[in-house]
Design a protein around this motif. Structure first.
Motif, PDB file in Angstrom:
ATOM      1  N   LEU A 137       0.838  -1.198   0.000  1.00 27.01           N
ATOM      2  CA  LEU A 137       0.000   0.000   0.000  1.00 27.01           C
ATOM      3  C   LEU A 137       0.870   1.244   0.000  1.00 27.01           C
ATOM      4  O   LEU A 137       1.888   1.314   0.688  1.00 27.01           O
ATOM      5  CB  LEU A 137      -0.909   0.019   1.227  1.00 27.01           C
ATOM      6  CG  LEU A 137      -1.871  -1.156   1.403  1.00 27.01           C
ATOM      7  CD1 LEU A 137      -2.715  -0.958   2.648  1.00 27.01           C
ATOM      8  CD2 LEU A 137      -2.761  -1.320   0.180  1.00 27.01           C
ATOM      9  N   SER A 138       0.446   2.225  -0.784  1.00 29.14           N
ATOM     10  CA  SER A 138       1.114   3.520  -0.817  1.00 29.14           C
ATOM     11  C   SER A 138       0.075   4.600  -0.534  1.00 29.14           C
ATOM     12  O   SER A 138      -0.987   4.614  -1.168  1.00 29.14           O
ATOM     13  CB  SER A 138       1.762   3.764  -2.185  1.00 29.14           C
ATOM     14  OG  SER A 138       2.326   5.060  -2.257  1.00 29.14           O
ATOM     15  N   GLY A 139       0.362   5.468   0.432  1.00 34.12           N
ATOM     16  CA  GLY A 139      -0.574   6.526   0.786  1.00 34.12           C
ATOM     17  C   GLY A 139      -1.548   6.131   1.869  1.00 34.12           C
ATOM     18  O   GLY A 139      -2.355   6.958   2.308  1.00 34.12           O
ATOM     19  N   ALA A 140      -1.507   4.887   2.305  1.00 30.37           N
ATOM     20  CA  ALA A 140      -2.362   4.398   3.388  1.00 30.37           C
ATOM     21  C   ALA A 140      -1.594   3.345   4.155  1.00 30.37           C
ATOM     22  O   ALA A 140      -0.915   2.504   3.560  1.00 30.37           O
ATOM     23  CB  ALA A 140      -3.663   3.820   2.851  1.00 30.37           C
ATOM     24  N   ALA A 141      -1.712   3.393   5.469  1.00 33.75           N
ATOM     25  CA  ALA A 141      -1.012   2.413   6.298  1.00 33.75           C
ATOM     26  C   ALA A 141      -1.665   1.043   6.211  1.00 33.75           C
ATOM     27  O   ALA A 141      -0.988   0.010   6.282  1.00 33.75           O
ATOM     28  CB  ALA A 141      -0.976   2.886   7.751  1.00 33.75           C
ATOM     29  N   ASP A 142      -2.983   1.023   6.060  1.00 34.96           N
ATOM     30  CA  ASP A 142      -3.716  -0.235   6.019  1.00 34.96           C
ATOM     31  C   ASP A 142      -5.109   0.022   5.452  1.00 34.96           C
ATOM     32  O   ASP A 142      -5.448   1.158   5.094  1.00 34.96           O
ATOM     33  CB  ASP A 142      -3.809  -0.874   7.408  1.00 34.96           C
ATOM     34  CG  ASP A 142      -4.430   0.066   8.440  1.00 34.96           C
ATOM     35  OD1 ASP A 142      -5.478   0.681   8.134  1.00 34.96           O
ATOM     36  OD2 ASP A 142      -3.871   0.197   9.543  1.00 34.96           O
ATOM     37  N   ALA A 161      -1.085  -5.933  -9.980  1.00 34.85           N
ATOM     38  CA  ALA A 161      -1.731  -5.856  -8.664  1.00 34.85           C
ATOM     39  C   ALA A 161      -0.779  -6.258  -7.547  1.00 34.85           C
ATOM     40  O   ALA A 161      -1.125  -7.038  -6.655  1.00 34.85           O
ATOM     41  CB  ALA A 161      -2.997  -6.693  -8.630  1.00 34.85           C
ATOM     42  N   THR A 162       0.441  -5.701  -7.605  1.00 36.30           N
ATOM     43  CA  THR A 162       1.405  -5.901  -6.521  1.00 36.30           C
ATOM     44  C   THR A 162       1.488  -4.675  -5.624  1.00 36.30           C
ATOM     45  O   THR A 162       1.940  -4.770  -4.485  1.00 36.30           O
ATOM     46  CB  THR A 162       2.801  -6.211  -7.072  1.00 36.30           C
ATOM     47  OG1 THR A 162       3.222  -5.129  -7.917  1.00 36.30           O
ATOM     48  CG2 THR A 162       2.794  -7.499  -7.874  1.00 36.30           C
ATOM     49  N   THR A 163       1.055  -3.509  -6.137  1.00 37.38           N
ATOM     50  CA  THR A 163       1.018  -2.288  -5.337  1.00 37.38           C
ATOM     51  C   THR A 163      -0.340  -1.613  -5.531  1.00 37.38           C
ATOM     52  O   THR A 163      -0.967  -1.718  -6.587  1.00 37.38           O
ATOM     53  CB  THR A 163       2.128  -1.296  -5.729  1.00 37.38           C
ATOM     54  OG1 THR A 163       1.923  -0.858  -7.082  1.00 37.38           O
ATOM     55  CG2 THR A 163       3.499  -1.926  -5.594  1.00 37.38           C
ATOM     56  N   ALA A 164      -0.769  -0.895  -4.505  1.00 35.00           N
ATOM     57  CA  ALA A 164      -2.024  -0.147  -4.538  1.00 35.00           C
ATOM     58  C   ALA A 164      -1.758   1.235  -3.963  1.00 35.00           C
ATOM     59  O   ALA A 164      -1.330   1.361  -2.806  1.00 35.00           O
ATOM     60  CB  ALA A 164      -3.109  -0.861  -3.740  1.00 35.00           C
ATOM     61  N   THR A 165      -1.974   2.276  -4.761  1.00 36.96           N
ATOM     62  CA  THR A 165      -1.692   3.650  -4.355  1.00 36.96           C
ATOM     63  C   THR A 165      -3.006   4.373  -4.093  1.00 36.96           C
ATOM     64  O   THR A 165      -3.884   4.430  -4.971  1.00 36.96           O
ATOM     65  CB  THR A 165      -0.909   4.391  -5.449  1.00 36.96           C
ATOM     66  OG1 THR A 165       0.305   3.679  -5.714  1.00 36.96           O
ATOM     67  CG2 THR A 165      -0.584   5.808  -5.026  1.00 36.96           C
ATOM     68  N   LEU A 166      -3.146   4.903  -2.896  1.00 41.45           N
ATOM     69  CA  LEU A 166      -4.383   5.593  -2.522  1.00 41.45           C
ATOM     70  C   LEU A 166      -4.549   6.848  -3.363  1.00 41.45           C
ATOM     71  O   LEU A 166      -3.677   7.718  -3.392  1.00 41.45           O
ATOM     72  CB  LEU A 166      -4.373   5.953  -1.036  1.00 41.45           C
ATOM     73  CG  LEU A 166      -5.656   6.607  -0.505  1.00 41.45           C
ATOM     74  CD1 LEU A 166      -6.824   5.622  -0.566  1.00 41.45           C
ATOM     75  CD2 LEU A 166      -5.446   7.116   0.920  1.00 41.45           C
ATOM     76  N   ARG A 167      -5.681   6.943  -4.070  1.00 46.36           N
ATOM     77  CA  ARG A 167      -5.966   8.112  -4.897  1.00 46.36           C
ATOM     78  C   ARG A 167      -6.853   9.104  -4.148  1.00 46.36           C
ATOM     79  O   ARG A 167      -6.622  10.302  -4.156  1.00 46.36           O
ATOM     80  CB  ARG A 167      -6.654   7.690  -6.192  1.00 46.36           C
ATOM     81  CG  ARG A 167      -6.995   8.861  -7.116  1.00 46.36           C
ATOM     82  CD  ARG A 167      -8.127   8.544  -8.076  1.00 46.36           C
ATOM     83  NE  ARG A 167      -7.826   7.386  -8.921  1.00 46.36           N
ATOM     84  CZ  ARG A 167      -8.736   6.841  -9.720  1.00 46.36           C
ATOM     85  NH1 ARG A 167      -9.979   7.305  -9.753  1.00 46.36           N
ATOM     86  NH2 ARG A 167      -8.408   5.805 -10.477  1.00 46.36           N
ATOM     87  N   ARG A 168      -7.887   8.605  -3.508  1.00 46.48           N
ATOM     88  CA  ARG A 168      -8.822   9.463  -2.791  1.00 46.48           C
ATOM     89  C   ARG A 168      -9.684   8.603  -1.891  1.00 46.48           C
ATOM     90  O   ARG A 168      -9.592   7.360  -1.923  1.00 46.48           O
ATOM     91  CB  ARG A 168      -9.717  10.242  -3.761  1.00 46.48           C
ATOM     92  CG  ARG A 168     -10.608   9.368  -4.640  1.00 46.48           C
ATOM     93  CD  ARG A 168     -11.297  10.164  -5.732  1.00 46.48           C
ATOM     94  NE  ARG A 168     -12.075   9.324  -6.628  1.00 46.48           N
ATOM     95  CZ  ARG A 168     -13.406   9.172  -6.564  1.00 46.48           C
ATOM     96  NH1 ARG A 168     -14.094   9.841  -5.623  1.00 46.48           N
ATOM     97  NH2 ARG A 168     -14.044   8.397  -7.425  1.00 46.48           N
ATOM     98  N   THR A 169     -10.532   9.232  -1.109  1.00 48.94           N
ATOM     99  CA  THR A 169     -11.500   8.517  -0.287  1.00 48.94           C
ATOM    100  C   THR A 169     -12.887   9.090  -0.546  1.00 48.94           C
ATOM    101  O   THR A 169     -13.034  10.246  -0.952  1.00 48.94           O
ATOM    102  CB  THR A 169     -11.175   8.604   1.213  1.00 48.94           C
ATOM    103  OG1 THR A 169     -11.136   9.979   1.602  1.00 48.94           O
ATOM    104  CG2 THR A 169      -9.829   7.947   1.521  1.00 48.94           C
ATOM    105  N   ILE A 170     -13.882   8.278  -0.337  1.00 45.62           N
ATOM    106  CA  ILE A 170     -15.271   8.691  -0.489  1.00 45.62           C
ATOM    107  C   ILE A 170     -15.979   8.460   0.837  1.00 45.62           C
ATOM    108  O   ILE A 170     -15.890   7.370   1.418  1.00 45.62           O
ATOM    109  CB  ILE A 170     -15.985   7.873  -1.585  1.00 45.62           C
ATOM    110  CG1 ILE A 170     -15.282   8.025  -2.933  1.00 45.62           C
ATOM    111  CG2 ILE A 170     -17.453   8.281  -1.696  1.00 45.62           C
ATOM    112  CD1 ILE A 170     -15.818   7.081  -4.009  1.00 45.62           C
ATOM    113  N   THR A 171     -16.651   9.485   1.324  1.00 48.54           N
ATOM    114  CA  THR A 171     -17.498   9.317   2.495  1.00 48.54           C
ATOM    115  C   THR A 171     -18.795  10.069   2.244  1.00 48.54           C
ATOM    116  O   THR A 171     -18.910  10.845   1.294  1.00 48.54           O
ATOM    117  CB  THR A 171     -16.805   9.793   3.774  1.00 48.54           C
ATOM    118  OG1 THR A 171     -17.588   9.405   4.910  1.00 48.54           O
ATOM    119  CG2 THR A 171     -16.608  11.303   3.765  1.00 48.54           C
TER     120      THR A 171
END
Length: 317
Positions: free
Chosen positions: A228-233, A266-276
């Motif tokens: 994960l990139s941009g998020a710890a978990d 699908a070896t890395t996932a980079t946080l782009r944004r969040t939706i709430t």
């Protein structure tokens, strides 16, 4: 082991592997996109469910209808996304549970049944076509399902294994032990949401505790942790949805959807944004139609009684 319901499967339930081959990637990957309607922006964005429904899973196919399962008795509710009108498609039964759901292009609805069970329904009539007893009833939690190749793959939140159910034809259920980087934490929910990887070869699985993503080989069960990139978990990770290389992770008790960009393998996932959204009340799973994600509010932090109100909501993507 497989227990067959007394009803005889419909013709669609007996489709051969040749017909399934054309569906392998499109239906299994969770990327098939219904074309947005010109009037979609005027469709409702909130959908009531019966009091005490206890929803957890939602499925949508190529037509504007959502199917939502009940943890109370395994019932299935169908809603017209264009109007918000709906009704009970399958009444359920004592001891049944419906959590994760996926709709195949041939009209078969695959349902994760929690207590070791997977079910297959006719999505037009609600008829229960087949019941698969994947595991013992205790010590397991069959939680979610996705479609890939010739199998529907189910997660077990309490055991380090996936289960592959043949799609639309007879065959043996395959138990797939998880190995490699997979970490199984006792006495909590582990494997939860599941979706096909962008290359159509692997399965992306979220472990709710401690909040990790894995790419699992359906051939060997070897799990590779996704960096994960941009998020710890992705703590409290529940339902997954993928559009191309964009992965949506529903984090239920955080009332949040984290949107990641995946690399090609699908070896890395980079946080782009969040939706709430203020209407989120512990959303669990999501399904897409057009330019929206539809989610059910499980309301796990509220009383789970026959009088508790429940609904589903839609957010723009």
């Amino acid at each position: 082991m497989t227990r067959t319901h007394p009803h005889h499967p419909s013709r669609r339930a007996l489709l051969g592997s040749a017909a399934l081959a054309g569906l392998a990637v499109a239906a299994g990957a969770g990327t098939a996109s219904a074309a947005p309607s010109a009037g979609e922006s005027t469709w409702p964005t909130e959908f009531p469910l019966p009091d005490g429904w206890l929803p957890e899973g939602i499925a949508i196919g190529g037509k504007p209808f959502a199917y939502m399962g009940s943890r109370a008795n395994g019932a299935i509710y169908r809603t017209d996304l264009r109007t918000g009108a709906g009704g009970v498609l399958y009444a359920g039964a004592t001891g049944q549970v419906a959590v994760g759901l996926k709709l195949d292009r041939d009209g078969l609805l695959y349902v994760a049944g929690s207590t070791g069970v997977a079910r297959v329904h006719d999505s037009r009539t609600g008829e229960l076509l087949k019941t698969h007893q994947l595991t013992e009833a205790t010590g397991h939690f069959i939680n979610d399902v996705t479609l890939l190749g010739d199998r529907a793959w189910f997660t077990d939140s309490r055991a380090a294994s996936l289960y592959g159910v043949p799609r639309g034809r007879d065959g043996e259920v395959r138990a797939l032990p998880l190995t490699g980087d997979w970490v199984q934490t006792p006495d909590v929910n582990n494997a939860n949401g599941i979706v096909a990887a962008p290359d159509g070869r692997g399965l992306i699985v979220v472990s709710s505790t401690p909040g990790k993503l894995y790419n699992v080989s359906p051939k060997t069960g070897h799990a590779t942790e996704i960096t994960l990139s941009g998020a710890a978990d992705v703590a409290n990770g529940d339902g997954l949805w993928r559009i191309g290389r964009t992965l949506y992770v529903v984090q239920n008790r955080l009332n949040l959807i984290s949107v990641f960009d995946l690399d090609a393998r699908a070896t890395t996932a980079t946080l782009r944004r969040t939706i709430t959204d203020p209407r989120f009340d512990v959303p669990t799973t999501a399904a897409r139609f057009g330019n929206r994600l539809y989610l059910v509010n499980a309301r796990f932090t509220s009383p789970q009684t026959p009088e508790t109100t429940f609904n589903a909501v839609a957010v723009s993507i």
